[in-house]
Design an enzyme around this catalytic site. Sequence first.
Site, PDB file in Angstrom:
ATOM      1  N   ASP A  10     -49.590  -2.854  -8.070  1.00  0.00           N
ATOM      2  CA  ASP A  10     -48.767  -1.639  -8.789  1.00  0.00           C
ATOM      3  C   ASP A  10     -47.403  -2.562  -8.555  1.00  0.00           C
ATOM      4  OD1 ASP A  10     -48.157   1.197  -8.562  1.00  0.00           O
ATOM      5  OD2 ASP A  10     -48.003   0.500  -6.291  1.00  0.00           O
ATOM      6  N   ASP A  12     -44.020   0.867  -8.405  1.00  0.00           N
ATOM      7  CA  ASP A  12     -43.180   2.001  -7.451  1.00  0.00           C
ATOM      8  C   ASP A  12     -43.952   1.583  -6.415  1.00  0.00           C
ATOM      9  OD1 ASP A  12     -41.484   2.438  -9.298  1.00  0.00           O
ATOM     10  OD2 ASP A  12     -43.062   3.258 -10.627  1.00  0.00           O
ATOM     11  N   GLY A  53     -46.822  10.079 -12.131  1.00  0.00           N
ATOM     12  CA  GLY A  53     -45.790  10.863 -13.367  1.00  0.00           C
ATOM     13  C   GLY A  53     -45.074  10.679 -12.917  1.00  0.00           C
ATOM     14  N   GLY A  54     -44.315  10.503 -13.984  1.00  0.00           N
ATOM     15  CA  GLY A  54     -42.436  11.051 -13.414  1.00  0.00           C
ATOM     16  C   GLY A  54     -42.151  12.321 -14.329  1.00  0.00           C
ATOM     17  N   ARG A  57     -45.024  15.184 -12.539  1.00  0.00           N
ATOM     18  CA  ARG A  57     -44.057  15.443 -11.515  1.00  0.00           C
ATOM     19  C   ARG A  57     -43.356  16.573 -11.738  1.00  0.00           C
ATOM     20  NH1 ARG A  57     -42.627  10.068  -9.695  1.00  0.00           N
ATOM     21  NH2 ARG A  57     -44.601   9.776  -9.316  1.00  0.00           N
ATOM     22  N   LYS A  85     -33.393  10.024 -17.516  1.00  0.00           N
ATOM     23  CA  LYS A  85     -34.350   9.536 -16.188  1.00  0.00           C
ATOM     24  C   LYS A  85     -35.055   8.639 -16.176  1.00  0.00           C
ATOM     25  CE  LYS A  85     -37.948   8.957 -14.172  1.00  0.00           C
ATOM     26  NZ  LYS A  85     -38.039   7.718 -14.216  1.00  0.00           N
ATOM     27  N   THR A 122     -49.982  -0.173 -13.640  1.00  0.00           N
ATOM     28  CA  THR A 122     -49.129   0.854 -12.344  1.00  0.00           C
ATOM     29  C   THR A 122     -49.060   2.344 -13.719  1.00  0.00           C
ATOM     30  OG1 THR A 122     -46.841   1.286 -12.197  1.00  0.00           O
ATOM     31  CG2 THR A 122     -47.321  -0.140 -14.212  1.00  0.00           C
ATOM     32  N   THR A 123     -49.128   3.605 -13.309  1.00  0.00           N
ATOM     33  CA  THR A 123     -48.786   4.141 -14.313  1.00  0.00           C
ATOM     34  C   THR A 123     -46.804   4.809 -14.167  1.00  0.00           C
ATOM     35  OG1 THR A 123     -48.929   5.275 -11.793  1.00  0.00           O
ATOM     36  CG2 THR A 123     -51.311   5.333 -13.464  1.00  0.00           C
ATOM     37  N   THR A 124     -45.804   3.894 -14.269  1.00  0.00           N
ATOM     38  CA  THR A 124     -44.381   4.202 -14.340  1.00  0.00           C
ATOM     39  C   THR A 124     -44.630   3.837 -16.067  1.00  0.00           C
ATOM     40  OG1 THR A 124     -42.496   3.636 -13.580  1.00  0.00           O
ATOM     41  CG2 THR A 124     -43.437   2.212 -13.907  1.00  0.00           C
ATOM     42  N   ASP A 183     -49.874   0.266  -2.417  1.00  0.00           N
ATOM     43  CA  ASP A 183     -48.669   0.821  -0.820  1.00  0.00           C
ATOM     44  C   ASP A 183     -49.398   2.308  -1.102  1.00  0.00           C
ATOM     45  OD1 ASP A 183     -47.525   2.065  -3.582  1.00  0.00           O
ATOM     46  OD2 ASP A 183     -46.477   3.324  -2.415  1.00  0.00           O
TER      47      ASP A 183
HETATM   48  C1  XBP Z   1     -45.694   5.497  -9.784  1.00  0.00           C
HETATM   49  C2  XBP Z   1     -45.112   6.729 -10.173  1.00  0.00           C
HETATM   50  C3  XBP Z   1     -44.597   6.780 -11.343  1.00  0.00           C
HETATM   51  C4  XBP Z   1     -42.748   6.863 -10.885  1.00  0.00           C
HETATM   52  C5  XBP Z   1     -42.026   7.222 -11.999  1.00  0.00           C
HETATM   53  O1  XBP Z   1     -46.497   4.439 -10.877  1.00  0.00           O
HETATM   54  O2  XBP Z   1     -46.259   8.029  -9.884  1.00  0.00           O
HETATM   55  O3  XBP Z   1     -44.236   8.056 -11.847  1.00  0.00           O
HETATM   56  O4  XBP Z   1     -42.529   7.339  -9.758  1.00  0.00           O
HETATM   57  O5  XBP Z   1     -41.924   6.536 -13.124  1.00  0.00           O
HETATM   58  P1  XBP Z   1     -47.727   4.082  -9.314  1.00  0.00           P
HETATM   59  P2  XBP Z   1     -42.209   7.280 -14.248  1.00  0.00           P
HETATM   60  O6  XBP Z   1     -47.722   3.255  -8.372  1.00  0.00           O
HETATM   61  O7  XBP Z   1     -48.528   3.402 -10.693  1.00  0.00           O
HETATM   62  O8  XBP Z   1     -46.417   2.258 -10.378  1.00  0.00           O
HETATM   63  O9  XBP Z   1     -41.181   8.137 -14.801  1.00  0.00           O
HETATM   64  O10 XBP Z   1     -41.926   6.385 -15.524  1.00  0.00           O
HETATM   65  O11 XBP Z   1     -43.564   7.577 -14.371  1.00  0.00           O
END
Ligand code: XBP
Length: 260
Positions: A10, A12, A53-54, A57, A85, A122-124, A183
């Site tokens: 993962d 973030d 997902g930002g 969110r 962002k 990851t979902t970032t 995490d």
């Molecule tokens: C982390 C997330 C992401 C980040 C921001 O996902 O939820 O949304 O906070 O990234 P992961 P974006 O734990 O799967 O890494 O703004 O690009 O979505």
Amino acid sequence: MARLKAVLWDMDGTIAESERDGHRLAFNMAFEDCGVRWRWDEARYGELLRITGGRERLLFDMNTRGDAPTVSEREAVARAIHAKKNAYYAELVAGGAIALRGGVLALMRQCRERGVRMGIATTTSRSNVEALMRVHLGERWADWFAVTVCGEDVKRKKPDPEVYLSALRSLAIGPLEAVAIEDAPGGLAAARAADIPVVVTRSAYFLKAPIEGAVAVGPGLHDRRGWRPALRAGDDDARGVDLDDIEGWCAQMDSVCDYP
Ligand code: XBP
């Protein structure tokens, strides 16, 4: 369990503590830039982290505000703010604001030495992965990973297992040949729903979150103390968690961790 063939990371919170001083700050900069008065303090951002997902969110937060744009405008506003962002996030990262978590690089190097493939699940956004990995692993960072699945690659973000199922498909391995490093409860749920054993390295926002069904839970890869199941104390506690430890946890998961 079959011998470990892949470690799925993962991003973030796991590879780096990138939320509070990375994404959160970058969102606040983007709010300012876009002329909106919203600001997310640390506590509010912690609450919002349950939405992965930002952009998602931000949409969720808008739904709670009296001063949000009309419903029909929200999607476009969220897209514009989110793009800004990510640009600010890349600047922060390039400026060295976000370090890798302790023990991460050592474990990544060990995977390479031993021929255990790695993936990012990851979902970032992909741009955020690129920005962070380039700073820490160099221009050829992508060579370190056999697969990188990001937010844009899936229809459903974590806790949906899609990101993990996609990584397994690309690697052509079964779930028990991999381990996920996560995490937080949402990521744990995503990997578990794909039947992948999970090691949880708690991040700042999830120090007390309930964690169920991981093969191991602990404070971070840098420290051999404080893990459940406990690691055997060695002569060298500074050495951190290694692949042998992770294989050991996976091997005993039936008996120790209530893992179905
Ligand atoms: C982390 C997330 C992401 C980040 C921001 O996902 O939820 O949304 O906070 O990234 P992961 P974006 O734990 O799967 O890494 O703004 O690009 O979505």
